[in-house]
Scaffold this motif. Structure first.
Motif, mmCIF file in Angstrom:
data_model
loop_
_atom_site.group_PDB
_atom_site.id
_atom_site.type_symbol
_atom_site.label_atom_id
_atom_site.label_comp_id
_atom_site.label_asym_id
_atom_site.label_seq_id
_atom_site.Cartn_x
_atom_site.Cartn_y
_atom_site.Cartn_z
ATOM 1 N N ALA A 48 -2.463 -1.664 56.935
ATOM 2 C CA ALA A 48 -3.593 -1.760 56.010
ATOM 3 C C ALA A 48 -3.346 -2.814 54.935
ATOM 4 C CB ALA A 48 -3.849 -0.401 55.344
ATOM 5 N N SER A 49 -2.062 -3.047 54.615
ATOM 6 C CA SER A 49 -1.730 -4.027 53.575
ATOM 7 C C SER A 49 -0.276 -4.453 53.724
ATOM 8 C CB SER A 49 -1.963 -3.434 52.185
ATOM 9 O OG SER A 49 -1.097 -2.335 51.960
ATOM 10 N N LYS A 68 1.057 -8.021 46.487
ATOM 11 C CA LYS A 68 0.453 -7.278 47.592
ATOM 12 C C LYS A 68 -0.682 -8.092 48.181
ATOM 13 C CE LYS A 68 1.798 -2.745 46.191
ATOM 14 N NZ LYS A 68 1.696 -1.408 46.663
ATOM 15 N N SER A 70 -3.994 -7.548 51.153
ATOM 16 C CA SER A 70 -4.689 -6.668 52.087
ATOM 17 C C SER A 70 -4.585 -7.249 53.497
ATOM 18 C CB SER A 70 -6.150 -6.506 51.678
ATOM 19 O OG SER A 70 -6.799 -7.753 51.680
ATOM 20 N N TYR A 71 -4.904 -6.426 54.486
ATOM 21 C CA TYR A 71 -4.813 -6.843 55.883
ATOM 22 C C TYR A 71 -6.044 -6.390 56.642
ATOM 23 C CZ TYR A 71 -3.308 -7.096 60.746
ATOM 24 O OH TYR A 71 -3.230 -7.379 62.075
ATOM 25 N N GLN A 72 -6.556 -7.281 57.476
ATOM 26 C CA GLN A 72 -7.651 -6.947 58.391
ATOM 27 C C GLN A 72 -7.131 -7.145 59.804
ATOM 28 O OE1 GLN A 72 -11.085 -9.284 57.445
ATOM 29 N NE2 GLN A 72 -11.280 -8.446 55.398
#
Length: 127
Positions: A48-49, A68, A70-72
């Motif tokens: 998710a991150s 940090k 985020s992640y897709q």
């Protein structure tokens, strides 16, 4: 006794499988000024991150911090300026005339914050 041995072997195989999945997570990087850009491979399923931390291997006690991101799903990069000064990140700053080696640790985090995998990469600055 056979059941206990089988359960032990199955648990060991699951641990190896999990470690193998994590070991495939990798990263390379380049500098965009003093901000990093990362190319990612083998991002663990469920990520998710990312939590990123930089260490100057020549002065490991200096608090460079990180950040940090985020992640897709399907994303294979953390672009330039995602991690930048002023957000808990102190950019590379070796004394004039010196070149230092900086190591980044990138942790892939699940939605609950648990670590799913870790990648490590390093690069000299300035290049």
């Amino acid at each position: 006794m056979k059941k206990l041995l089988l359960l032990t072997v199955m648990g060991f195989a699951a641990a190896i499988s999990s470690a193998t999945a994590q070991s495939k997570f990798g990263a390379t990087m380049r500098w965009c000024g003093t901000s990093p850009e990362f190319k990612l491979t083998g991002v663990p399923k469920g990520t998710a991150s990312f939590e990123l931390k930089m260490v100057d291997l020549d002065v490991p006690s200096y608090p460079h911090g990180g950040g940090k991101a985020s992640y897709q799903a399907g994303q294979n990069a953390i672009p330039c300026n995602t991690i930048s000064a002023g957000w808990g990140y102190n950019p590379p700053s070796p004394p004039p005339g010196q070149v230092h080696t900086y190591q980044w640790t990138i942790k892939a985090l699940g939605a609950n914050g648990g670590v799913l995998g870790q990648a490590v990469t390093q690069r000299k600055f300035p290049e």
